[in-house]
Design an enzyme around this catalytic site. Structure first.
Site, PDB file in Angstrom:
ATOM      1  N   ASP A 181       0.822  -1.222   0.000  1.00 38.79           N
ATOM      2  CA  ASP A 181       0.000   0.000   0.000  1.00 38.79           C
ATOM      3  C   ASP A 181       0.855   1.271   0.000  1.00 38.79           C
ATOM      4  O   ASP A 181       0.351   2.359  -0.235  1.00 38.79           O
ATOM      5  CB  ASP A 181      -1.007   0.004   1.172  1.00 38.79           C
ATOM      6  CG  ASP A 181      -0.380  -0.186   2.539  1.00 38.79           C
ATOM      7  OD1 ASP A 181       0.616  -0.918   2.643  1.00 38.79           O
ATOM      8  OD2 ASP A 181      -0.891   0.404   3.523  1.00 38.79           O
ATOM      9  N   ASP A 215       4.070   3.749   8.887  1.00 39.03           N
ATOM     10  CA  ASP A 215       3.304   2.747   9.660  1.00 39.03           C
ATOM     11  C   ASP A 215       4.150   2.313  10.849  1.00 39.03           C
ATOM     12  O   ASP A 215       5.300   1.914  10.680  1.00 39.03           O
ATOM     13  CB  ASP A 215       3.016   1.503   8.802  1.00 39.03           C
ATOM     14  CG  ASP A 215       1.939   1.747   7.759  1.00 39.03           C
ATOM     15  OD1 ASP A 215       1.543   2.911   7.593  1.00 39.03           O
ATOM     16  OD2 ASP A 215       1.502   0.768   7.119  1.00 39.03           O
TER      17      ASP A 215
HETATM   18 ZN   LIG Z   1       0.254   0.787   5.341  1.00 41.32          ZN
HETATM   19 ZN   LIG Z   2       2.584  -1.322   6.637  1.00 38.93          ZN
END
Ligand SMILES: [Zn+2]
Ligand SMILES: [Zn+2]
Length: 282
Positions: free
Chosen positions: A53, A190
């Site tokens: 992503d 993240d």
């Molecule tokens: Zn992510």
């Molecule tokens: Zn990630």
């Protein structure tokens, strides 16, 4: 996961002379076109980690770049395997002509008027956050102090340049009237909530922190090495950041009011980023 309302991660940082793209999820190119910024204007793409992503939007960008420019140049910063990912794909899809300079996040990189450096975060794999600041310290006059001291406006430019001024036999020291302007932006990428982000975001003007979940799904946040809105708020508070922007909201939250409510109870100056939102850092 992209939804009808939200795309994959991509954050564009623009200063008068530099453009940095932080992460490049699926669909990033179309969004850059929609906001009217030329792909060739991007000086650097900084990737936080190799989850799809955050990187699957890279190839369309590189493809376009190789088509629109004779001698395209691009700087890319990110994890170790990013270089392999890009080079393999360029080879297999016959993208040509791009001169790519790879830099590791631990090295500070200076662009025309911005500098960027990575810091390690904890997402169960090689992952980084990024700190972006103006390359040169920006000076700002303390106007209220100047007025209080009765210094006429015509002396202000001299003071801003760091020169002492003497008025009616009284000498004024510029350091009393000039402060360094802070426009530090920190992006967490993240990560689970960690002290390293607090250190990196210390006194940041803007902290962009992931908040995949809220406390209602705290278990899932822990299992997947992500943060909740409450985690992000606590980090912003401890780091003494000025503004917190939550991003990377899970597709399980169609409306981010829950994130906003949870975070603002701890850190009032919170916003949730929606696609195409922009924030001007003054
Ligand atoms: Zn992510
Ligand atoms: Zn990630």
């Amino acid at each position: 996961m992209p939804t009808k309302l939200r795309g994959a991660p991509a954050i564009l940082i623009k200063s008068p002379k530099s453009t940095i793209l932080l992460d490049c999820g699926e669909g990033t190119q179309n969004r850059i076109i929609n906001i009217g910024i030329g792909i060739q204007k991007i000086d650097l793409i900084a990737i936080t980690h190799m989850h799809g992503d955050h990187v699957f939007g890279l190839l369309p960008l590189l493809h376009t770049l190789s088509n629109i420019s004779q001698t395209p140049k691009l700087r890319i910063m990110g994890p170790k395997t990013l270089k392999d990912f890009i080079e393999e794909n360029i080879k297999l899809t016959l993208i040509k002509n791009i001169d790519i300079e790879f830099t590791r996040p631990s090295n500070e990189l200076c662009l025309s008027d911005l500098r960027i450096k990575g810091f390690e975060v904890d997402h169960g794999m090689e992952s980084y956050g990024y700190i972006i600041e103006f390359a040169k310290a920006e000076k700002k006059l303390k106007v209220n102090e100047l007025i209080k001291a009765g210094i006429p406006r015509r002396y202000w430019p001299q003071i801003k340049r760091g020169k002492k001024v003497t008025i009616d036999g009284k000498t004024f020291d510029p350091s009393d009237f000039v402060e360094i302007r802070n426009r530090k932006i920190v992006y967490s990428g993240d990560t689970k909530p960690i002290a390293n982000t607090i250190r990196a975001a210390y006194n940041a003007k803007v902290l962009i922190h992931e908040a995949t979940f809220t406390s209602r799904l705290k278990n899932e946040a822990e299992i997947s090495n992500h943060s909740t809105a409450l985690d992000a708020a606590k980090i912003a508070l401890e780091a003494n950041a000025e503004v917190l922007i939550l991003t990377h909201i899970s597709a399980r939250y169609p409306d981010p009011y829950e994130h906003l409510y949870e975070s603002r109870r701890v850190f009032r100056n919170t916003f949730v980023a929606e696609d195409y939102d922009y924030y001007i850092v003054m």
